[in-house]
Design a protein around this motif. Structure first.
Motif, PDB file in Angstrom:
ATOM      1  N   ARG A 195       0.849  -1.207   0.000  1.00 18.69           N
ATOM      2  CA  ARG A 195       0.000   0.000   0.000  1.00 18.69           C
ATOM      3  C   ARG A 195       0.876   1.246   0.000  1.00 18.69           C
ATOM      4  NH1 ARG A 195      -4.188  -1.666   4.829  1.00 18.69           N
ATOM      5  NH2 ARG A 195      -5.550  -3.028   3.587  1.00 18.69           N
ATOM      6  N   ASP A 196       1.855   1.243   0.827  1.00 12.24           N
ATOM      7  CA  ASP A 196       2.793   2.354   1.043  1.00 12.24           C
ATOM      8  C   ASP A 196       2.137   3.725   0.841  1.00 12.24           C
ATOM      9  OD1 ASP A 196       5.135   3.395   1.930  1.00 12.24           O
ATOM     10  OD2 ASP A 196       6.331   2.888   0.159  1.00 12.24           O
ATOM     11  N   VAL A 197       1.081   3.948   1.626  1.00 13.65           N
ATOM     12  CA  VAL A 197       0.222   5.129   1.493  1.00 13.65           C
ATOM     13  C   VAL A 197       1.033   6.436   1.445  1.00 13.65           C
ATOM     14  CG1 VAL A 197      -1.727   6.342   2.556  1.00 13.65           C
ATOM     15  CG2 VAL A 197      -1.516   3.876   2.837  1.00 13.65           C
ATOM     16  N   LYS A 198       2.082   6.520   2.269  1.00  8.92           N
ATOM     17  CA  LYS A 198       2.834   7.788   2.361  1.00  8.92           C
ATOM     18  C   LYS A 198       4.237   7.685   1.759  1.00  8.92           C
ATOM     19  CE  LYS A 198       0.427   8.313   6.702  1.00  8.92           C
ATOM     20  NZ  LYS A 198       0.548   7.835   8.087  1.00  8.92           N
ATOM     21  N   GLY A 199       4.530   6.554   1.129  1.00  8.32           N
ATOM     22  CA  GLY A 199       5.857   6.372   0.537  1.00  8.32           C
ATOM     23  C   GLY A 199       6.963   6.163   1.566  1.00  8.32           C
ATOM     24  N   LEU A 200       6.563   5.884   2.827  1.00 12.43           N
ATOM     25  CA  LEU A 200       7.561   5.778   3.898  1.00 12.43           C
ATOM     26  C   LEU A 200       8.304   4.435   3.866  1.00 12.43           C
ATOM     27  CD1 LEU A 200       5.594   7.419   6.873  1.00 12.43           C
ATOM     28  CD2 LEU A 200       7.314   8.465   5.381  1.00 12.43           C
ATOM     29  N   TYR A 201       7.599   3.357   3.460  1.00 16.44           N
ATOM     30  CA  TYR A 201       8.267   2.047   3.399  1.00 16.44           C
ATOM     31  C   TYR A 201       9.406   2.086   2.377  1.00 16.44           C
ATOM     32  CZ  TYR A 201       4.908  -0.291   6.448  1.00 16.44           C
ATOM     33  OH  TYR A 201       4.171  -0.689   7.540  1.00 16.44           O
TER      34      TYR A 201
END
Ligand SMILES: Nc1ncnc2c1ncn2[C@@H]1O[C@H](COP(=O)(O)OS(=O)(=O)O)[C@@H](OP(=O)(O)O)[C@H]1O
Ligand SMILES: Nc1ncnc2c1ncn2[C@@H]1O[C@H](COP(=O)(O)OP(=O)(O)O)[C@@H](O)[C@H]1O
Length: 205
Positions: free
Chosen positions: A139-145
């Motif tokens: 999902r990496d909603v915020k691109g943090l992963y």
């Protein structure tokens, strides 16, 4: 630190506030990895409760970290202080008569035990949003992963920092296999079972 501080007794009690609001107060604590669905589920539950006339407040990691906890990072010590403050605020809100929804990664069992200890007995429900790491990362909603994998964020929960799953949560929801509407149904059912809301209030409006 509290040596010379005397506890003040208030004249309006939690019981009186419950009577005024027409419902009991308590904390529904959502724990899980970043992107697991804590905010989405907590938001939808808050809407469902508001639609039924409950007085609620949603505390969310991202928002709290812009204000009350803006001075804190993600070391184990800072997370503990973040959660201690949130636990204390949740406790005050419970005293104020609200149904509080708190959505925080809260990765360590000891940290969740700490917040539980800051809320009155029998007024804390732990909901584990158990969406698998692979799905959260996808999902990496915020691109943090992606940033964490590249080493651009240190101490990232699930990647370079631990997440200790709850041992005895009141409810487990995996949002990769549960529709949002079903999660809300399960949560309302739990609240009814525990006597936090009336059975009739747990059904679809
Ligand atoms: N290193 C690291 N690890 C985990 N999360 C990080 C990190 N850095 C920033 N973020 C963002 O901060 C949100 C988590 O804050 P919390 O206050 O819930 O964390 S904690 O309970 O104190 O562990 C989290 O929000 P959610 O995705 O909603 O969980 C992230 O957006
Ligand atoms: N069944 C579902 N329940 C909850 N969220 C879902 C579901 N299916 C997909 N999602 C998506 O997963 C993401 C979860 O993000 P968010 O709620 O911000 O998680 P967290 O607060 O745990 O970081 C959202 O983009 C949401 O739309």
């Amino acid at each position: 630190m509290t040596d010379n501080i005397v506890w003040q007794q208030h004249h309006t009690s939690r019981a009186q506030r419950a009577e005024l609001f027409g419902h009991r107060s308590g904390v529904i604590w959502f724990t899980g990895l970043s992107g697991s669905g804590k905010s989405t589920v907590a938001n939808a539950l808050e809407q469902a409760l508001a639609a039924r006339g409950f007085h609620t407040y949603l505390l969310d990691g991202d928002n709290v970290r812009h204000g009350l906890c803006a001075d804190l990072g993600f070391s184990a010590e800072d997370r503990t202080e973040n959660l201690r403050r949130v636990g204390a605020v949740s406790g005050l809100m419970v005293d104020a008569g609200l149904l509080v929804l708190s959505a925080f990664i809260s990765p360590y069992r000891s940290q969740r035990a700490l917040v539980r200890s800051l809320v009155p007995e029998q007024s804390f429900l732990e909901v584990y949003i158990a969406t698998p790491l692979a799905i959260c990362e996808q999902r990496d909603v915020k691109g943090l992963y992606q940033k964490a994998r590249k080493g651009e964020i240190s101490h990232f929960t699930g990647i370079s920092d631990p997440y200790e799953a709850p041992e005895n949560p009141d409810l487990v929801i995996d949002t990769s296999s549960t529709e949002l509407s079903d999660s809300i149904e399960q949560l309302l059912q739990l609240l009814a079972e525990r006597g936090w809301i009336k059975a009739a209030q747990s059904t679809t409006l």
